[in-house]
Structure formats: structure tokens, C-alpha cells
Scaffold this motif. Sequence first.
Motif, short mmCIF file in Angstrom:
data_model
loop_
_atom_site.label_atom_id
_atom_site.label_comp_id
_atom_site.label_asym_id
_atom_site.label_seq_id
_atom_site.Cartn_x
_atom_site.Cartn_y
_atom_site.Cartn_z
N TRP A 26 0.85 -1.20 0.00
CA TRP A 26 0.00 0.00 0.00
C TRP A 26 0.88 1.25 0.00
O TRP A 26 0.64 2.19 -0.76
CB TRP A 26 -0.93 -0.06 1.22
CG TRP A 26 -1.74 1.16 1.45
CD1 TRP A 26 -2.95 1.48 0.88
CD2 TRP A 26 -1.43 2.24 2.34
NE1 TRP A 26 -3.40 2.68 1.35
CE2 TRP A 26 -2.48 3.17 2.25
CE3 TRP A 26 -0.37 2.50 3.20
CZ2 TRP A 26 -2.50 4.34 2.99
CZ3 TRP A 26 -0.39 3.67 3.93
CH2 TRP A 26 -1.45 4.58 3.82
N HIS A 29 2.58 1.69 -3.44
CA HIS A 29 1.63 2.18 -4.45
C HIS A 29 1.45 3.69 -4.34
O HIS A 29 1.56 4.42 -5.34
CB HIS A 29 0.29 1.48 -4.30
CG HIS A 29 -0.79 2.09 -5.13
ND1 HIS A 29 -0.85 1.93 -6.50
CD2 HIS A 29 -1.82 2.89 -4.79
CE1 HIS A 29 -1.88 2.61 -6.96
NE2 HIS A 29 -2.49 3.20 -5.95
N HIS A 30 1.20 4.18 -3.14
CA HIS A 30 0.93 5.61 -2.98
C HIS A 30 2.20 6.45 -3.10
O HIS A 30 2.12 7.62 -3.51
CB HIS A 30 0.19 5.86 -1.66
CG HIS A 30 -1.21 5.34 -1.72
ND1 HIS A 30 -2.19 5.92 -2.49
CD2 HIS A 30 -1.78 4.25 -1.16
CE1 HIS A 30 -3.30 5.24 -2.39
NE2 HIS A 30 -3.08 4.21 -1.59
N SER A 32 4.61 5.64 -5.30
CA SER A 32 4.81 5.70 -6.76
C SER A 32 3.82 6.65 -7.42
O SER A 32 4.11 7.20 -8.49
CB SER A 32 4.72 4.31 -7.38
OG SER A 32 3.39 3.83 -7.33
N GLN A 33 2.67 6.88 -6.79
CA GLN A 33 1.67 7.82 -7.31
C GLN A 33 1.98 9.27 -6.93
O GLN A 33 1.28 10.17 -7.36
CB GLN A 33 0.28 7.44 -6.78
CG GLN A 33 -0.21 6.09 -7.23
CD GLN A 33 -0.45 6.04 -8.72
OE1 GLN A 33 -1.09 6.92 -9.28
NE2 GLN A 33 0.11 5.04 -9.37
#
Length: 104
Positions: A26, A29-30, A32-33
Motif C-alpha cells: 500500500w 503504491h501511494h 509511486s503515485q
Amino acid sequence: MLFLVTLSSRAEQSAIQRQSNAHRAWLAHHTSQGRFIAAGPLASGEGGVIVAHGDQQSELEAVLSSDPFVALGLVDVTVQAWTPAIRHDEFPARWAQGATSLAG
């Protein structure tokens, strides 16, 4: 705007360990965003810190609710908005707009 997020453990370490891989995925993911700038555990082992970037605290809180640690009630979360006044020259201005740049 920058946000300092503190995750404080409220469950036994074994419960937290069972969700660690999902929590790290999690976080990745955030990060990389572009929502998270940095994250990691506290040296005490009693939780962790996330440095986040975004426009609205309410948007960040929605993202945080999808963290497995949060969704399962394993941690307490504190979010504080932070506006840097000064920054090291190497700290990106896009994360600290308006902060005075100082060379180290």
C-alpha cells in the motif's frame, strides 16, 4: 501542502506483522503515485511516520483509510498539515512552495 502522518500501534506486534506485506505494498503504491514522499517505522518500533503531499487533508484521510493497518484497527492515525518556512536547497520546491531555500 505537506502532511505529517503518525501511525501509532494499538495492536499486538504479531497482528501487525501479519499485515506488514500488505501495508508495505500500500505504501509503495501511494509513493509511486506521488502522494507519499517518505515513510518508515519509528526507531522505537511503536508505529511509523508518513510524509505526504496533497491538496486537501480530507483526500489524504480517504487514502489512509485504505491502509490495511488502519482498516483493521491496528493503528491510531494522526494527521497534521505542515507548511515549511525554509528548506534545504536540495529539497524540491514543488513540495515546499513558498519556503525559503537555504544551501547546506
